[in-house]
Write an enzyme that holds these catalytic residues in place. Structure first.
Site, PDB file in Angstrom:
ATOM      1  N   GLY A   1       0.826  -1.208   0.000  1.00 57.60           N
ATOM      2  CA  GLY A   1       0.000   0.000   0.000  1.00 57.60           C
ATOM      3  C   GLY A   1       0.858   1.254   0.000  1.00 57.60           C
TER       4      GLY A   1
ATOM      5  N   GLU B   1      21.752  -6.923 -20.806  1.00 63.58           N
ATOM      6  CA  GLU B   1      22.119  -8.111 -21.597  1.00 63.58           C
ATOM      7  C   GLU B   1      21.105  -8.375 -22.706  1.00 63.58           C
ATOM      8  OE1 GLU B   1      25.430  -9.422 -19.019  1.00 63.58           O
ATOM      9  OE2 GLU B   1      24.210  -7.730 -19.509  1.00 63.58           O
TER      10      GLU B   1
END
Length: 401
Positions: free
Chosen positions: A355, A379
């Site tokens: 929250g 990558e």
């Protein structure tokens, strides 16, 4: 040990290594990671600890002073380290890609010279493919090496070097047209140079400048830099493997290891996000009961745990395939793609479970929320992985008409 992300068939040695790394992560990394990350501070004490554990030599053969372990062992260690703080796994990854490339493709002299120093953690590796005007399109590299007597002169600008400042050895991919006639395919006229330098920023050797750290949204602590070559002279014996024109294949071989590593990082970050989410859900109360008792939150936890388990299984499969000596670009691409996407989703669900507190820098999930996106890019982007996967599938399932 938690129920999720277990790996069957590990040896006693592998289990002992992983137990040691996990204990180190829990004691030395998790308690300080968020504070160091917010300060964007290089984790020198953590790196020194990993050096003492011998982790910089994990995959380097025993004859060069390393532990001679498999890619699977390495990937599982990376998973544990990323669970603590992903930036630390980045420091190790670049080092290992260079060590792996040296082991697989280096001349005997290059192996004898570099690998013992790398195993001891005295020489730290970084590698450089990308440039400011290109991302994953390696064939568009413009940095160039021109032969001059017994040396090569390198010019150009490289981008996104992890460990660019702290490293003392950089494997740099540049174009080298020497011996390759006009019209040669771009990937056949590239060479990897082993560039030694002083750690630090500014001019770190004549003709080589590391301007400074790039300020990033996440993935802090580890330095990401540019690299500028202006008349950088490199002796011919520092061409990786001793022959020009093989750099693209050498780098792609290294990146396959790197993709398994990025998958392992995604697994580690997702595991930590799940741990934080499942723990917080049992502590936070709404409407008279712990939020973990609400079906909406249980559904989230179920999805998160399933994604953690699936990503781990694919990552382990890709590592084992490479270790067996088989081609693993399909499995590595799939594992990297799935683990990074699932990592982002698991982190976001943990963030939602927290929250309003998830938005606070006081809670660890805020850091993970900024770290996960890097895995979608590093990558090779998700889109590049899908291209690789698609092409390989068409090779494997070629229509026999």
């Amino acid at each position: 040990m938690a129920r999720l992300a277990q790996t069957a068939g590990l040896t006693d040695v592998q289990q002992e290594i992983l137990k040691t790394v996990r204990e180190f992560v829990d004691k030395e990394i998790i308690p300080v990671a968020t504070e160091l990350e917010h300060r964007d501070e290089y984790p020198q004490q953590i790196v020194d600890g990993l050096k003492e554990l011998g982790l910089f030599g994990l995959m380097i053969p025993e004859e060069y002073g390393g532990l001679g372990e498999s890619l699977l062992t390495y990937a599982l260690c990376v998973e544990e380290i990323a669970r603590g703080w992903m930036s630390v796994s980045g420091i190790i990854n670049t080092h290992f890609i260079v060590a792996y490339m040296l082991k697989q493709h280096g001349t005997q002299e290059q192996k004898d010279y570099f690998l013992p120093r790398m195993a001891a953690g005295e020489t730290r590796g970084a590698f450089s493919m990308s440039e400011p005007a290109l991302g994953s399109d390696v064939s568009a590299i413009t940095s160039k090496a021109v032969k001059d007597g017994e040396e090569y002169v390198l010019n150009g600008q490289k981008m996104w070097l992890t460990n660019g400042g702290t490293s003392s050895l950089v494997a740099v991919l540049v174009r080298s047209d020497e011996g390759h006639p006009e019209g040669t395919a771009p990937h056949k006229s590239m060479t990897t140079f082993l560039v030694e330098k002083e750690p630090g920023f500014g001019e770190v050797r004549p003709g080589l400048t590391i301007p400074g750290k790039i300020d990033k949204m996440g993935y802090k602590g580890v330095d990401t830099t540019e690299l500028i070559m202006d008349g950088l002279r490199i002796p011919a014996n520092r061409v990786l493997g001793g022959v020009t024109g093989r750099g693209f294949y050498q780098m792609m071989d290294g990146v396959e290891v790197g993709r398994v590593n990025v998958a392992a990082r995604g697994c580690g970050v997702a595991q930590r996000a799940f741990e934080l989410g499942v723990s917080y859900a049992q502590q936070r109360h709404t409407f008279g009961k712990a939020i973990a008792q609400h079906q909406a939150i249980q559904f989230k936890l179920a999805e998160m745990a399933t994604k953690v388990e699936a990503a781990h299984a694919m990552m382990v499969n890709a590592a084992r395939k490479k270790d067996s000596g088989e081609r693993n670009d399909l499995e590595a691409g799939m594992a990297k793609y799935l683990a990074s996407e699932y990592c982002k989703e698991v982190v976001e669900d943990a963030f939602r479970i927290h929250g309003g507190y998830g938005f606070s820098k006081e809670y660890e999930i805020e850091r993970l929320y900024r770290e996960a996106p890097m895995l979608l890019i590093g990558e090779g982007t998700a889109e590049i992985q899908k291209m690789i996967i698609g092409r390989r599938l068409l090779e494997e399932y070629r229509f026999q008409g």
